[in-house]
Design an enzyme around this catalytic site. Structure first.
Site, short mmCIF file in Angstrom:
data_model
loop_
_atom_site.label_atom_id
_atom_site.label_comp_id
_atom_site.label_asym_id
_atom_site.label_seq_id
_atom_site.Cartn_x
_atom_site.Cartn_y
_atom_site.Cartn_z
N ARG A 78 0.84 -1.18 0.00
CA ARG A 78 0.00 0.00 0.00
C ARG A 78 0.89 1.25 0.00
O ARG A 78 1.95 1.28 0.64
CB ARG A 78 -0.91 0.04 1.24
CG ARG A 78 -2.07 -0.94 1.22
CD ARG A 78 -3.10 -0.63 0.15
NE ARG A 78 -4.26 -1.50 0.21
CZ ARG A 78 -4.45 -2.58 -0.55
NH1 ARG A 78 -3.54 -2.94 -1.44
NH2 ARG A 78 -5.55 -3.31 -0.44
N HIS A 133 -1.09 -0.65 -9.80
CA HIS A 133 -1.75 -1.55 -8.81
C HIS A 133 -2.19 -2.86 -9.47
O HIS A 133 -3.36 -3.24 -9.41
CB HIS A 133 -2.94 -0.81 -8.16
CG HIS A 133 -3.35 -1.42 -6.83
ND1 HIS A 133 -3.66 -0.67 -5.72
CD2 HIS A 133 -3.49 -2.71 -6.43
CE1 HIS A 133 -3.98 -1.46 -4.72
NE2 HIS A 133 -3.88 -2.71 -5.12
P1 NAP Z 1 -1.74 -11.13 5.64
O1 NAP Z 1 -1.85 -12.60 5.33
O2 NAP Z 1 -2.67 -10.53 6.62
O3 NAP Z 1 -0.23 -10.86 6.09
C1 NAP Z 1 0.19 -9.70 6.67
C2 NAP Z 1 1.58 -9.91 7.23
O4 NAP Z 1 2.08 -8.65 7.73
C3 NAP Z 1 1.61 -10.87 8.41
O5 NAP Z 1 2.76 -11.67 8.35
C4 NAP Z 1 1.67 -9.94 9.62
O6 NAP Z 1 2.30 -10.51 10.75
C5 NAP Z 1 2.53 -8.83 9.08
N1 NAP Z 1 2.34 -7.58 9.83
C6 NAP Z 1 1.19 -6.90 10.06
N2 NAP Z 1 1.43 -5.77 10.78
C7 NAP Z 1 2.77 -5.75 11.01
C8 NAP Z 1 3.64 -4.86 11.69
N3 NAP Z 1 3.18 -3.75 12.27
N4 NAP Z 1 4.95 -5.15 11.72
C9 NAP Z 1 5.42 -6.27 11.15
N5 NAP Z 1 4.66 -7.17 10.49
C10 NAP Z 1 3.35 -6.91 10.41
O7 NAP Z 1 -1.90 -10.28 4.29
P2 NAP Z 1 -1.65 -10.75 2.78
O8 NAP Z 1 -2.82 -11.50 2.27
O9 NAP Z 1 -0.32 -11.40 2.72
O10 NAP Z 1 -1.62 -9.33 2.05
C11 NAP Z 1 -0.68 -8.33 2.40
C12 NAP Z 1 -1.05 -7.01 1.80
O11 NAP Z 1 -0.79 -7.01 0.40
C13 NAP Z 1 -2.53 -6.64 1.86
O12 NAP Z 1 -2.88 -6.12 3.12
C14 NAP Z 1 -2.66 -5.60 0.76
O13 NAP Z 1 -2.42 -4.32 1.29
C15 NAP Z 1 -1.54 -5.96 -0.20
N6 NAP Z 1 -2.04 -6.41 -1.51
C16 NAP Z 1 -1.68 -5.71 -2.63
C17 NAP Z 1 -2.12 -6.13 -3.86
C18 NAP Z 1 -1.68 -5.43 -5.12
O14 NAP Z 1 -2.12 -5.76 -6.21
N7 NAP Z 1 -0.77 -4.47 -5.03
C19 NAP Z 1 -2.93 -7.28 -3.98
C20 NAP Z 1 -3.27 -7.95 -2.82
C21 NAP Z 1 -2.81 -7.51 -1.59
P3 NAP Z 1 1.63 -11.75 11.52
O15 NAP Z 1 1.78 -12.92 10.58
O16 NAP Z 1 2.44 -11.92 12.73
O17 NAP Z 1 0.21 -11.38 11.78
C1 GLV Z 2 -5.64 -5.52 -3.61
O1 GLV Z 2 -4.92 -4.58 -3.48
C2 GLV Z 2 -6.10 -6.34 -2.52
O2 GLV Z 2 -5.92 -5.93 -1.36
O3 GLV Z 2 -6.65 -7.42 -2.79
#
Ligand code: NAP
Ligand code: GLV
Length: 309
Positions: free
Chosen positions: A224, A272
């Site tokens: 983000r 994005h």
């Molecule tokens: P997720 O499964 O919720 O993973 C988040 C990770 O971040 C977890 O390992 C969490 O730790 C860690 N975390 C959270 N807060 C933290 C902090 N303050 N300090 C250190 N580590 C922290 O999320 P995800 O499904 O992998 O997705 C991650 C992000 O990718 C989404 O939130 C979204 O913003 C982004 N995204 C972008 C796109 C795009 O096209 N650009 C698409 C999809 C998603 P814990 O494991 O200990 O909880």
């Molecule tokens: C896209 O950015 C998502 O969070 O799925």
């Protein structure tokens, strides 16, 4: 079963077809203004907060994306306290790994330097970086970050990972937030951001962070835009502290035409797209979770409103 589909994007009709296909016995309707009627489940993406009003019989809300940062304030506006489930991977992790790998290889093989040399018709071989001498760091080891870390490890890179709680991922040196971020960052040649957007992660990519990386390091932001202090990033690029930034996400999207990132010689902007939501795969995941909820089984992907992800 009543399903309310609240999708405020151009893909609304694709979503309708996919949801009707995976939930053939449900009554599926698209949200229209003023609809406050009963629904068992609301499937929501980039739509009006009014679709989230507390409803008779509402069991859960499904966020049709991985990040819930846009949804959370809308839930507050609508005074909705139903449980929220988000998409988990659903085909996004592989796309993220493809993007990250492209960026890491681009940096390792010095393609950015060759692009600049080519612009000046300069024929000169540069010393390549060695994959075992250019540690790569992945911030966020959730559904997406863990897959990226594993993929890069399998490619032979030295990978570090940073998360809130301690993780054990074979071949990856992991750091928990309580250990402090510095040891994770020190000397990284590539920093990949896959953290969620929360108050804890706002501006986490700032000059202090960049200062700990290797000189000329590469930043890949797939998460983000609110994570980035933009002035600090521009300064780090201009001074050569950072050699290159691949940016897929921005504080304000679409990125304004006048924004310096568009024209910066050391920045690559993508709109994005690092992990698009795959509608059929995502609808299948939602349908499976609804079936599990209906049978009283535990369902993963429940959003923790206190943590904000
Ligand atoms: P997720 O499964 O919720 O993973 C988040 C990770 O971040 C977890 O390992 C969490 O730790 C860690 N975390 C959270 N807060 C933290 C902090 N303050 N300090 C250190 N580590 C922290 O999320 P995800 O499904 O992998 O997705 C991650 C992000 O990718 C989404 O939130 C979204 O913003 C982004 N995204 C972008 C796109 C795009 O096209 N650009 C698409 C999809 C998603 P814990 O494991 O200990 O909880
Ligand atoms: C896209 O950015 C998502 O969070 O799925």
């Amino acid at each position: 079963m009543d399903i309310l589909l609240a999708v405020g994007t151009a893909q609304a009709s694709q979503w309708m077809n996919a949801v009707v296909h995976v939930l053939p016995h449900a009554r599926v309707r698209a949200w229209t203004s003023g609809d406050k009627a009963h629904a068992d489940y609301v499937l929501f993406w980039k739509c009006d907060a009014a679709a989230l009003v507390p409803r008779d019989g509402l069991k859960a809300i499904f966020n049709l994306g991985a990040g819930v940062d846009a949804l959370i304030p809308l839930l507050r506006t609508a005074s909705c306290d139903a449980p929220v489930y988000r998409l988990e991977d659903a085909g996004m992790a592989q796309q993220m790994a493809d993007y990250a790998r492209y960026g890491v290889l681009h940096h390792m093989r010095r393609f950015e330097d060759y692009r600049r040399q080519a612009a000046a018709c300069e024929w000169r071989a540069l010393n390549a970086l060695h994959r075992r001498a250019m540690p790569v760091g992945v911030m966020g080891l959730g559904r997406l970050g863990e897959h990226v870390a594993r993929t890069l490890t399998a490619d032979g890179f030295i990978v570090r990972g940073y998360s809130r709680s301690k993780k054990h991922i074979e071949g990856v040196e992991t750091f928990a937030r309580n250990d402090g971020i510095d040891r994770f960052l020190d000397g990284l040649h590539v920093l990949i951001d896959l953290l969620p957007a929360t108050e804890d992660t706002r501006n986490i990519l700032n000059m202090r962070t960049f200062a700990r990386l290797a000189d000329g390091a590469c930043l890949i932001n797939l998460a983000r835009g609110m994570h980035v202090n933009e002035d600090d990033l521009l300064e780090a690029l201009d001074t050569g502290k950072l050699g290159f930034a691949m940016l897929d996400v921005f504080a304000h999207e679409p990125l304004l035409t006048a924004h310096p990132f568009w024209r910066h010689p050391r920045v690559m902007v993508t709109p994005h797209i690092s992990a698009a939501t795959l509608i059929d795969e995502s609808a299948r995941q939602v349908a499976e979770k609804i079936a599990a909820l209906e049978e009283g089984r535990t369902v993963t992907g429940l959003v923790d409103m206190q943590r904000g992800y």
